[in-house]
Design a protein around this motif. Sequence first.
Motif, PDB file in Angstrom:
ATOM      1  N   ARG A  37       1.003  -1.083   0.164  1.00  0.00           N
ATOM      2  CA  ARG A  37      -0.443  -0.649  -0.344  1.00  0.00           C
ATOM      3  C   ARG A  37       0.686   0.964  -0.146  1.00  0.00           C
ATOM      4  O   ARG A  37       0.133   2.155  -0.362  1.00  0.00           O
ATOM      5  CB  ARG A  37      -0.797  -0.246   1.257  1.00  0.00           C
ATOM      6  N   TRP A  38       1.728   1.027   1.071  1.00  0.00           N
ATOM      7  CA  TRP A  38       3.081   2.320   0.361  1.00  0.00           C
ATOM      8  C   TRP A  38       3.528   2.701  -0.528  1.00  0.00           C
ATOM      9  O   TRP A  38       3.510   3.787  -0.735  1.00  0.00           O
ATOM     10  CB  TRP A  38       3.784   1.760   1.713  1.00  0.00           C
ATOM     11  N   THR A  39       3.654   1.380  -1.399  1.00  0.00           N
ATOM     12  CA  THR A  39       4.297   1.569  -2.663  1.00  0.00           C
ATOM     13  C   THR A  39       3.044   1.907  -3.816  1.00  0.00           C
ATOM     14  O   THR A  39       3.225   3.470  -4.501  1.00  0.00           O
ATOM     15  CB  THR A  39       4.894   0.528  -3.490  1.00  0.00           C
ATOM     16  N   VAL A  40       1.441   1.313  -3.582  1.00  0.00           N
ATOM     17  CA  VAL A  40       0.853   2.418  -4.112  1.00  0.00           C
ATOM     18  C   VAL A  40       0.805   3.711  -4.173  1.00  0.00           C
ATOM     19  O   VAL A  40       0.295   4.576  -4.900  1.00  0.00           O
ATOM     20  CB  VAL A  40      -0.427   1.505  -4.278  1.00  0.00           C
ATOM     21  N   LEU A  41       0.594   4.274  -2.955  1.00  0.00           N
ATOM     22  CA  LEU A  41       0.567   5.830  -2.995  1.00  0.00           C
ATOM     23  C   LEU A  41       1.715   6.433  -3.205  1.00  0.00           C
ATOM     24  O   LEU A  41       1.568   7.586  -4.037  1.00  0.00           O
ATOM     25  CB  LEU A  41       0.706   6.045  -0.539  1.00  0.00           C
ATOM     26  N   HIS A  57       4.515  -1.731 -11.943  1.00  0.00           N
ATOM     27  CA  HIS A  57       5.497  -1.074 -10.221  1.00  0.00           C
ATOM     28  C   HIS A  57       5.197  -1.895  -9.464  1.00  0.00           C
ATOM     29  O   HIS A  57       5.680  -1.848  -8.481  1.00  0.00           O
ATOM     30  CB  HIS A  57       4.959   0.302 -10.215  1.00  0.00           C
ATOM     31  N   ILE A  58       4.528  -2.981  -9.718  1.00  0.00           N
ATOM     32  CA  ILE A  58       4.051  -3.466  -8.148  1.00  0.00           C
ATOM     33  C   ILE A  58       3.727  -4.937  -9.116  1.00  0.00           C
ATOM     34  O   ILE A  58       2.233  -4.908  -9.304  1.00  0.00           O
ATOM     35  CB  ILE A  58       2.646  -2.987  -7.000  1.00  0.00           C
ATOM     36  N   PRO A  59       4.677  -5.611  -8.452  1.00  0.00           N
ATOM     37  CA  PRO A  59       4.177  -6.945  -9.497  1.00  0.00           C
ATOM     38  C   PRO A  59       4.072  -8.090  -8.690  1.00  0.00           C
ATOM     39  O   PRO A  59       4.682  -8.560  -8.241  1.00  0.00           O
ATOM     40  CB  PRO A  59       6.029  -7.295  -9.538  1.00  0.00           C
ATOM     41  N   LEU A  65      -3.902  -6.751  -5.574  1.00  0.00           N
ATOM     42  CA  LEU A  65      -3.235  -5.628  -5.967  1.00  0.00           C
ATOM     43  C   LEU A  65      -4.948  -4.586  -5.485  1.00  0.00           C
ATOM     44  O   LEU A  65      -5.175  -3.322  -5.143  1.00  0.00           O
ATOM     45  CB  LEU A  65      -2.945  -5.318  -7.307  1.00  0.00           C
ATOM     46  N   SER A  66      -5.667  -5.253  -5.729  1.00  0.00           N
ATOM     47  CA  SER A  66      -7.226  -5.295  -5.704  1.00  0.00           C
ATOM     48  C   SER A  66      -8.089  -4.468  -4.726  1.00  0.00           C
ATOM     49  O   SER A  66      -8.226  -4.185  -3.830  1.00  0.00           O
ATOM     50  CB  SER A  66      -8.036  -5.178  -6.666  1.00  0.00           C
ATOM     51  N   TYR A  67      -7.170  -5.440  -3.889  1.00  0.00           N
ATOM     52  CA  TYR A  67      -7.687  -5.919  -2.587  1.00  0.00           C
ATOM     53  C   TYR A  67      -6.266  -4.714  -1.675  1.00  0.00           C
ATOM     54  O   TYR A  67      -7.826  -4.179  -0.934  1.00  0.00           O
ATOM     55  CB  TYR A  67      -6.658  -6.931  -1.613  1.00  0.00           C
ATOM     56  N   HIS A  68      -5.810  -4.216  -1.400  1.00  0.00           N
ATOM     57  CA  HIS A  68      -5.446  -2.969  -1.193  1.00  0.00           C
ATOM     58  C   HIS A  68      -5.535  -2.077  -1.366  1.00  0.00           C
ATOM     59  O   HIS A  68      -5.310  -0.935  -0.922  1.00  0.00           O
ATOM     60  CB  HIS A  68      -3.110  -3.273  -1.827  1.00  0.00           C
ATOM     61  N   LEU A  69      -5.543  -1.561  -2.816  1.00  0.00           N
ATOM     62  CA  LEU A  69      -6.452  -0.223  -3.346  1.00  0.00           C
ATOM     63  C   LEU A  69      -8.042  -0.687  -2.790  1.00  0.00           C
ATOM     64  O   LEU A  69      -8.012   0.938  -2.346  1.00  0.00           O
ATOM     65  CB  LEU A  69      -6.548  -0.128  -4.635  1.00  0.00           C
ATOM     66  N   LYS A  70      -8.106  -1.576  -2.312  1.00  0.00           N
ATOM     67  CA  LYS A  70      -9.697  -1.096  -1.259  1.00  0.00           C
ATOM     68  C   LYS A  70      -9.524  -0.840  -0.271  1.00  0.00           C
ATOM     69  O   LYS A  70     -10.543   0.444   0.468  1.00  0.00           O
ATOM     70  CB  LYS A  70     -10.369  -2.500  -1.648  1.00  0.00           C
ATOM     71  N   VAL A  71      -8.444  -0.955   0.749  1.00  0.00           N
ATOM     72  CA  VAL A  71      -7.980  -1.185   2.061  1.00  0.00           C
ATOM     73  C   VAL A  71      -7.988   0.655   1.653  1.00  0.00           C
ATOM     74  O   VAL A  71      -8.190   1.177   2.825  1.00  0.00           O
ATOM     75  CB  VAL A  71      -7.124  -1.327   2.056  1.00  0.00           C
ATOM     76  N   LEU A  72      -7.417   1.495   0.908  1.00  0.00           N
ATOM     77  CA  LEU A  72      -6.382   2.755   1.336  1.00  0.00           C
ATOM     78  C   LEU A  72      -8.180   3.456   0.524  1.00  0.00           C
ATOM     79  O   LEU A  72      -8.522   4.006   0.410  1.00  0.00           O
ATOM     80  CB  LEU A  72      -5.875   2.817  -0.847  1.00  0.00           C
ATOM     81  N   ARG A  73      -8.800   2.514  -0.363  1.00  0.00           N
ATOM     82  CA  ARG A  73     -10.045   3.897  -0.912  1.00  0.00           C
ATOM     83  C   ARG A  73     -10.660   3.523   0.284  1.00  0.00           C
ATOM     84  O   ARG A  73     -11.472   4.545   0.911  1.00  0.00           O
ATOM     85  CB  ARG A  73     -10.680   3.019  -1.569  1.00  0.00           C
ATOM     86  N   LEU A  77      -8.001   7.183   1.398  1.00  0.00           N
ATOM     87  CA  LEU A  77      -7.109   7.880   0.642  1.00  0.00           C
ATOM     88  C   LEU A  77      -7.116   8.036  -0.666  1.00  0.00           C
ATOM     89  O   LEU A  77      -5.835   8.849  -1.307  1.00  0.00           O
ATOM     90  CB  LEU A  77      -5.250   7.071   1.242  1.00  0.00           C
ATOM     91  N   VAL A  78      -7.410   7.654  -1.313  1.00  0.00           N
ATOM     92  CA  VAL A  78      -7.624   6.871  -2.626  1.00  0.00           C
ATOM     93  C   VAL A  78      -8.992   6.799  -3.789  1.00  0.00           C
ATOM     94  O   VAL A  78      -9.575   6.474  -2.336  1.00  0.00           O
ATOM     95  CB  VAL A  78      -7.013   5.137  -3.079  1.00  0.00           C
ATOM     96  N   THR A  79      -9.211   7.689  -4.214  1.00  0.00           N
ATOM     97  CA  THR A  79     -10.088   8.169  -4.278  1.00  0.00           C
ATOM     98  C   THR A  79     -10.247   7.144  -6.489  1.00  0.00           C
ATOM     99  O   THR A  79      -9.083   7.223  -6.890  1.00  0.00           O
ATOM    100  CB  THR A  79     -10.864   9.022  -5.690  1.00  0.00           C
ATOM    101  N   THR A  80     -11.746   6.933  -7.274  1.00  0.00           N
ATOM    102  CA  THR A  80     -11.688   6.452  -8.370  1.00  0.00           C
ATOM    103  C   THR A  80     -12.247   7.374  -9.270  1.00  0.00           C
ATOM    104  O   THR A  80     -12.873   7.977  -8.393  1.00  0.00           O
ATOM    105  CB  THR A  80     -12.225   4.905  -8.047  1.00  0.00           C
ATOM    106  N   SER A  81     -11.856   6.877 -10.236  1.00  0.00           N
ATOM    107  CA  SER A  81     -12.633   7.753 -11.328  1.00  0.00           C
ATOM    108  C   SER A  81     -12.977   6.989 -12.339  1.00  0.00           C
ATOM    109  O   SER A  81     -12.070   6.180 -13.290  1.00  0.00           O
ATOM    110  CB  SER A  81     -12.352   8.904 -11.998  1.00  0.00           C
TER     111      SER A  81
END
Length: 118
Positions: A37-41, A57-59, A65-73, A77-81
Amino acid sequence: MTDSTTTHAVPIVLTSAPREDADASVSLLTAVADPIRWTVLQQLSASESCVCNLQEHIPIAANLLSYHLKVLRDAGLVTTSRRGRWIDYSLADGALDRLAAALPGARTARRVGRTAAE
């Protein structure tokens, strides 16, 4: 006979902030404590990105990756469009300020910084 080097324990106050503020800070910091998640940020702080670009960038597996993005959402901290069938991810407005404010001593440091600047 008393020893002049005797020390007395000083009680430790965990926080001067209300309990809810402390809980919110811990939740936010827990969300970013994971290296993925730190790398995603880090990636999103440079620019908005779709999952396919993040995976370069995140292999890790797409589902992870979807799970980590959900945690950040969920942490706000993260938004989607949506762009057609693609979903772009970006840092939420104020995400970096919220993270900085969640750090211990951040309120004191901001007050000291404002006083020094004035």
